[in-house]
Scaffold this motif. Structure first.
Motif, PDB file in Angstrom:
ATOM      1  N   THR A  92      10.037   3.412  -1.682  1.00  0.00           N
ATOM      2  CA  THR A  92       9.058   4.492  -1.500  1.00  0.00           C
ATOM      3  C   THR A  92       9.754   5.854  -1.505  1.00  0.00           C
ATOM      4  O   THR A  92       9.327   6.789  -2.189  1.00  0.00           O
ATOM      5  CB  THR A  92       8.292   4.315  -0.168  1.00  0.00           C
ATOM      6  N   THR A  94      -4.209  -0.016  -4.955  1.00  0.00           N
ATOM      7  CA  THR A  94      -4.021   1.235  -4.201  1.00  0.00           C
ATOM      8  C   THR A  94      -3.831   2.398  -5.168  1.00  0.00           C
ATOM      9  O   THR A  94      -4.417   3.474  -5.000  1.00  0.00           O
ATOM     10  CB  THR A  94      -2.798   1.121  -3.263  1.00  0.00           C
ATOM     11  N   TYR A  95      -3.012   2.168  -6.181  1.00  0.00           N
ATOM     12  CA  TYR A  95      -2.804   3.198  -7.204  1.00  0.00           C
ATOM     13  C   TYR A  95      -4.092   3.457  -7.989  1.00  0.00           C
ATOM     14  O   TYR A  95      -4.469   4.601  -8.226  1.00  0.00           O
ATOM     15  CB  TYR A  95      -1.688   2.766  -8.161  1.00  0.00           C
ATOM     16  N   MET A 153      -7.015   5.665  -6.689  1.00  0.00           N
ATOM     17  CA  MET A 153      -6.737   7.102  -6.698  1.00  0.00           C
ATOM     18  C   MET A 153      -6.564   7.667  -8.107  1.00  0.00           C
ATOM     19  O   MET A 153      -6.922   8.808  -8.374  1.00  0.00           O
ATOM     20  CB  MET A 153      -5.474   7.392  -5.870  1.00  0.00           C
ATOM     21  N   CYS A 204      -7.203   1.925   2.087  1.00  0.00           N
ATOM     22  CA  CYS A 204      -6.404   0.833   1.517  1.00  0.00           C
ATOM     23  C   CYS A 204      -5.533   0.188   2.587  1.00  0.00           C
ATOM     24  O   CYS A 204      -5.402  -1.043   2.638  1.00  0.00           O
ATOM     25  CB  CYS A 204      -5.535   1.342   0.372  1.00  0.00           C
ATOM     26  N   LEU A 238      -5.625  11.260   0.527  1.00  0.00           N
ATOM     27  CA  LEU A 238      -5.416  10.715   1.867  1.00  0.00           C
ATOM     28  C   LEU A 238      -6.480   9.688   2.277  1.00  0.00           C
ATOM     29  O   LEU A 238      -6.145   8.604   2.765  1.00  0.00           O
ATOM     30  CB  LEU A 238      -5.375  11.846   2.892  1.00  0.00           C
ATOM     31  N   CYS A 282       0.790   4.136  -2.815  1.00  0.00           N
ATOM     32  CA  CYS A 282       0.609   5.559  -2.481  1.00  0.00           C
ATOM     33  C   CYS A 282       1.729   6.410  -3.072  1.00  0.00           C
ATOM     34  O   CYS A 282       1.485   7.524  -3.560  1.00  0.00           O
ATOM     35  CB  CYS A 282       0.566   5.737  -0.962  1.00  0.00           C
ATOM     36  N   VAL A 308       0.842  -1.199   0.000  1.00  0.00           N
ATOM     37  CA  VAL A 308       0.000   0.000   0.000  1.00  0.00           C
ATOM     38  C   VAL A 308       0.875   1.247   0.000  1.00  0.00           C
ATOM     39  O   VAL A 308       0.584   2.237  -0.682  1.00  0.00           O
ATOM     40  CB  VAL A 308      -0.960  -0.009   1.210  1.00  0.00           C
ATOM     41  N   ALA A 311       1.059   6.855  -6.696  1.00  0.00           N
ATOM     42  CA  ALA A 311      -0.026   7.832  -6.884  1.00  0.00           C
ATOM     43  C   ALA A 311       0.491   9.255  -6.676  1.00  0.00           C
ATOM     44  O   ALA A 311       0.100  10.183  -7.392  1.00  0.00           O
ATOM     45  CB  ALA A 311      -1.168   7.531  -5.912  1.00  0.00           C
ATOM     46  N   PHE A 312       1.395   9.416  -5.724  1.00  0.00           N
ATOM     47  CA  PHE A 312       1.951  10.743  -5.422  1.00  0.00           C
ATOM     48  C   PHE A 312       2.763  11.285  -6.596  1.00  0.00           C
ATOM     49  O   PHE A 312       2.603  12.446  -6.992  1.00  0.00           O
ATOM     50  CB  PHE A 312       2.826  10.656  -4.166  1.00  0.00           C
ATOM     51  N   ALA A 367      -6.244   6.325   0.608  1.00  0.00           N
ATOM     52  CA  ALA A 367      -4.976   5.726   1.048  1.00  0.00           C
ATOM     53  C   ALA A 367      -5.151   5.060   2.407  1.00  0.00           C
ATOM     54  O   ALA A 367      -4.723   3.917   2.618  1.00  0.00           O
ATOM     55  CB  ALA A 367      -3.881   6.788   1.112  1.00  0.00           C
ATOM     56  N   PHE A 369      -2.421  11.338  -5.573  1.00  0.00           N
ATOM     57  CA  PHE A 369      -2.540  10.898  -4.180  1.00  0.00           C
ATOM     58  C   PHE A 369      -3.712  11.567  -3.471  1.00  0.00           C
ATOM     59  O   PHE A 369      -3.931  12.768  -3.583  1.00  0.00           O
ATOM     60  CB  PHE A 369      -1.252  11.183  -3.403  1.00  0.00           C
TER      61      PHE A 369
END
Length: 296
Positions: free
Chosen positions: A291, A164-165, A168, A49, A43, A32, A28, A35-36, A46, A41
């Motif tokens: 990340t 997760t991606y 969003m 998820c 919140l 995120c 996850v 996505a950012f 996220a 992204f």
């Protein structure tokens, strides 16, 4: 651990296996980060998820605990961490209720995610729940027939990172694919050390893991290659100009090599549980480094 009262809060916390939640968080986290960097992204989805991933991990732990106990796999010669049902910390009846509760809570969380991800998330959520059961339950338990590693790639890689991606961004790209593959490979090292440690007991129980099928030496080599392949996947991020997403994860190889050597020296027995802890730590290092590399 004899001072655990049956069906107590302490018993449930032990049964949830909080140390395994690292495996739920890393995918996850990577989804995120993706996505950012692509400007999508949000919140709330996220957090949902993360909650869904944690609940499904706990649910799978409960299911695994119960059905391994019912199948007689958790015998007195068990080498891994103690299991709740086998130790009498939680009764089989209470565990069934716990499974129903966590499945329901995960389902409610999944329904909340539909607002962001759309109706196409329904079959994904249903698949997560079905395969959590099919892993150790049913007439053809997948973990007992060597499918565990593939399931890890799918349900700890492509499904959590990608979805997760997707919730969003409503999109999928090659960066998501490569991050998902890297994530699945790195988390599979945890399954590999479990199967390496339990190879002799699994053979007696009829659990045909890759280590049981291919042998001890192959299990050790595969453990190392999984981590190496995950790092190689990161070289894709040169394509999108994310040099730190390439370089930082390579630092993971230092503890991974040391852990592999440590694993080879121990070779068998309960001492391999220390390698389980090292592997979990290394996984988290990889997830944090990738990340960070993606965000920078």
């Amino acid at each position: 651990m004899t001072n655990v009262k049956t069906n107590s809060i302490k018993a449930w916390l032990l049964a949830a296996r909080p140390k395994t939640l690292t495996g739920a968080a890393i995918p996850v986290m990577l989804g995120c980060a993706l996505a950012f960097i692509y400007g999508h992204f949000q919140l709330t989805p996220a957090l949902l998820c993360f909650l869904f991933a944690f609940l499904m991990q706990i649910d799978a732990n409960f299911i695994n605990d119960l059905f391994d106990f019912l199948k007689g796999s958790d015998r007195e010669d068990r080498l891994g961490p103690e299991r709740a049902c086998a130790q009498g910390w939680i009764s089989a009846k209470a565990m069934k209720a716990g499974i129903a509760c966590t499945t329901l809570l995960a389902g409610i969380t999944g329904l909340c995610l539909l607002y962001y991800g759309g109706l196409e998330m329904i079959p994904v959520g249903i698949a997560c729940m079905i395969f959590a059961f099919l892993y150790t339950a049913g007439p053809y338990p997948l973990a007992y027939h060597g499918w565990g590693d593939l399931l890890v790639l799918v349900f700890f890689g492509f499904v959590p990172v990608g979805c997760t991606y997707y919730v969003m961004a409503h999109d999928w790209n090659m960066s998501v694919t490569m991050a998902s593959l890297a994530c699945g490979l790195i988390i599979d090292t945890l399954l590999m050390i479990n199967n390496f440690r339990d190879r002799e007991q699994d053979a007696i129980s009829g659990k045909k893991t890759i280590v049981v099928r291919l042998g001890t030496k192959a299990g050790l080599i595969l453990y190392f290659l999984l981590g190496l392949a995950a790092c190689w996947c990161c070289f894709y991020f040169l394509e999108i100009g994310k040099i730190y997403a390439v370089l930082l994860p390579q630092l993971y190889l230092i503890p991974h090599i040391l852990t592999t050597q440590h694993m080879a020296r121990i070779y068998r027995g309960k001492a391999l549980n220390g390698i389980l802890g090292e592997t979990s730590r290394n996984m988290l290092i990889f997830g944090l480094l990738l990340t960070l590399g993606l965000i920078l």
